[in-house]
Design a protein around this motif. Sequence first.
Motif, PDB file in Angstrom:
ATOM      1  N   GLY A 158       0.837  -1.207   0.000  1.00 51.03           N
ATOM      2  CA  GLY A 158       0.000   0.000   0.000  1.00 51.03           C
ATOM      3  C   GLY A 158       0.868   1.252   0.000  1.00 51.03           C
ATOM      4  O   GLY A 158       0.627   2.187  -0.763  1.00 51.03           O
ATOM      5  N   HIS A 159       1.893   1.277   0.874  1.00 46.52           N
ATOM      6  CA  HIS A 159       2.795   2.442   0.923  1.00 46.52           C
ATOM      7  C   HIS A 159       3.573   2.598  -0.377  1.00 46.52           C
ATOM      8  O   HIS A 159       3.988   3.698  -0.726  1.00 46.52           O
ATOM      9  CB  HIS A 159       3.773   2.319   2.092  1.00 46.52           C
ATOM     10  CG  HIS A 159       3.126   2.545   3.430  1.00 46.52           C
ATOM     11  ND1 HIS A 159       2.648   3.773   3.821  1.00 46.52           N
ATOM     12  CD2 HIS A 159       2.861   1.704   4.456  1.00 46.52           C
ATOM     13  CE1 HIS A 159       2.121   3.680   5.035  1.00 46.52           C
ATOM     14  NE2 HIS A 159       2.239   2.426   5.444  1.00 46.52           N
ATOM     15  N   LEU A 160       3.793   1.482  -1.083  1.00 45.65           N
ATOM     16  CA  LEU A 160       4.524   1.536  -2.366  1.00 45.65           C
ATOM     17  C   LEU A 160       3.584   1.788  -3.544  1.00 45.65           C
ATOM     18  O   LEU A 160       4.010   1.808  -4.693  1.00 45.65           O
ATOM     19  CB  LEU A 160       5.267   0.208  -2.598  1.00 45.65           C
ATOM     20  CG  LEU A 160       6.396  -0.146  -1.622  1.00 45.65           C
ATOM     21  CD1 LEU A 160       6.887  -1.569  -1.861  1.00 45.65           C
ATOM     22  CD2 LEU A 160       7.551   0.837  -1.768  1.00 45.65           C
ATOM     23  N   LYS A 161       2.293   1.936  -3.218  1.00 42.91           N
ATOM     24  CA  LYS A 161       1.241   2.113  -4.239  1.00 42.91           C
ATOM     25  C   LYS A 161       1.220   0.929  -5.216  1.00 42.91           C
ATOM     26  O   LYS A 161       1.095   1.083  -6.430  1.00 42.91           O
ATOM     27  CB  LYS A 161       1.416   3.431  -5.017  1.00 42.91           C
ATOM     28  CG  LYS A 161       1.606   4.657  -4.135  1.00 42.91           C
ATOM     29  CD  LYS A 161       0.491   5.656  -4.344  1.00 42.91           C
ATOM     30  CE  LYS A 161       0.580   6.903  -3.485  1.00 42.91           C
ATOM     31  NZ  LYS A 161       0.799   6.720  -2.064  1.00 42.91           N
TER      32      LYS A 161
ATOM     33  N   GLU B  10       5.587   1.452   6.931  1.00 37.51           N
ATOM     34  CA  GLU B  10       6.032   2.645   6.203  1.00 37.51           C
ATOM     35  C   GLU B  10       7.559   2.736   6.192  1.00 37.51           C
ATOM     36  O   GLU B  10       8.169   3.073   5.172  1.00 37.51           O
ATOM     37  CB  GLU B  10       5.420   3.902   6.840  1.00 37.51           C
ATOM     38  CG  GLU B  10       5.599   5.112   5.968  1.00 37.51           C
ATOM     39  CD  GLU B  10       4.903   6.348   6.529  1.00 37.51           C
ATOM     40  OE1 GLU B  10       4.170   6.245   7.541  1.00 37.51           O
ATOM     41  OE2 GLU B  10       5.105   7.429   5.946  1.00 37.51           O
ATOM     42  N   THR B  11       8.180   2.387   7.326  1.00 34.77           N
ATOM     43  CA  THR B  11       9.654   2.406   7.409  1.00 34.77           C
ATOM     44  C   THR B  11      10.232   1.445   6.370  1.00 34.77           C
ATOM     45  O   THR B  11      11.192   1.756   5.669  1.00 34.77           O
ATOM     46  CB  THR B  11      10.108   1.983   8.829  1.00 34.77           C
ATOM     47  OG1 THR B  11       9.415   2.772   9.785  1.00 34.77           O
ATOM     48  CG2 THR B  11      11.595   2.138   9.013  1.00 34.77           C
ATOM     49  N   ALA B  12       9.634   0.247   6.269  1.00 37.36           N
ATOM     50  CA  ALA B  12      10.129  -0.750   5.308  1.00 37.36           C
ATOM     51  C   ALA B  12       9.944  -0.239   3.882  1.00 37.36           C
ATOM     52  O   ALA B  12      10.858  -0.332   3.049  1.00 37.36           O
ATOM     53  CB  ALA B  12       9.392  -2.078   5.505  1.00 37.36           C
TER      54      ALA B  12
ATOM     55  N   ILE C  16      12.797   0.415   0.937  1.00 39.05           N
ATOM     56  CA  ILE C  16      12.775  -0.292  -0.346  1.00 39.05           C
ATOM     57  C   ILE C  16      12.882   0.707  -1.501  1.00 39.05           C
ATOM     58  O   ILE C  16      13.544   0.482  -2.496  1.00 39.05           O
ATOM     59  CB  ILE C  16      11.475  -1.132  -0.479  1.00 39.05           C
ATOM     60  CG1 ILE C  16      11.490  -2.283   0.527  1.00 39.05           C
ATOM     61  CG2 ILE C  16      11.294  -1.675  -1.913  1.00 39.05           C
ATOM     62  CD1 ILE C  16      10.155  -2.983   0.713  1.00 39.05           C
ATOM     63  N   LEU C  17      12.241   1.876  -1.317  1.00 40.46           N
ATOM     64  CA  LEU C  17      12.211   2.875  -2.396  1.00 40.46           C
ATOM     65  C   LEU C  17      13.515   3.660  -2.551  1.00 40.46           C
ATOM     66  O   LEU C  17      13.763   4.243  -3.593  1.00 40.46           O
ATOM     67  CB  LEU C  17      11.080   3.886  -2.133  1.00 40.46           C
ATOM     68  CG  LEU C  17       9.675   3.431  -2.534  1.00 40.46           C
ATOM     69  CD1 LEU C  17       8.683   4.533  -2.233  1.00 40.46           C
ATOM     70  CD2 LEU C  17       9.616   3.046  -4.016  1.00 40.46           C
TER      71      LEU C  17
END
Length: 297
Positions: A18-21, A289-291, A295-296
């Motif tokens: 989800g955080h990575l869309k 979110e930290t992970a 990753i990004l």
Amino acid sequence: MKIFSGSSSKELARKIAGHLKLELSPVEIFVFPDGEKRIRIKDKVLGESCVIVQSAGIPTDENYMELFIMIDALKRSGAKSVKTVIPYLGYQRQDHIFRSGEAVSLEVIAKILTSVGMTELFSFDLHSPKIPEIFKVPVHHLSALPLFAERIKKLGENIVLVSPDMGGIRRIKQVSEMLGNISFATIEKNRDLSSGEISNSGLNGDVRGKTAVIVDDMISTAVTTVDATNLLIEKGAKRVFAFATHGVFAKYAGKILQKSKIEKVVVSDTIEIPPYKTFPKLELISIAETAAKAILK
Ligand code: R5P
């Protein structure tokens, strides 16, 4: 980028995605009657950067085996890279030889992960800062401690941080700095290497009349946490809270913690807690979110 989840971390993987869309990519995990697994990647991954999220909490060996096979399936399907998020790195307490004749189990895990094709590892609050050296691929050593510091701020004034063993001094100093160098205490814990039994031989620091906040990397059987709590109460602490990155919760940990004098147990979601292991005093903080941000990068 494609992101996959193993069986142990579905909820966390969904949050990271989800955080990575992104949506989680489908993977078929079929369990044969004898317990063996057949894993099939259903998406096209040729030339893709892939991420697998799979924690190695209980059942550790099973979760690792599934991860090894997933990495292999991705590599054979042509993935360009396989980044693995193993939020709780099982076997991390066996990172060196304690007594002659022992294996270095974590090194065995590291060798298998890299030989099947892992290209990068993301993990949280490793037991020792030297663990990344065991791996021959980049290791991103992430931490839940900044999230814990924010939560500790909400516990009010008169806080003393507590490390339940001398090995946790580095961690407790980090949290103290995050909170403006607040005071901390340490417990002298001894562990019998053959039986695994622990005993506390003393407390360095003053906890009288204070809110004591134990910070540890993991809670497994909860013996360390509960023994520390009893000692802190005996030494005059008014309230005791426990924070740990990894809620391993072996055996009856949840029940023992619930019955103890601890007011609240805060853990991150590096390990998914099944409903039968949860307990009213438990609070979760997400590291998703930290992970995702790591990753990004
Ligand atoms: C020990 O070195 C660790 O930091 C933890 O304190 C320990 O592994 C917790 O284990 P348990 O909950 O079984 O006492």
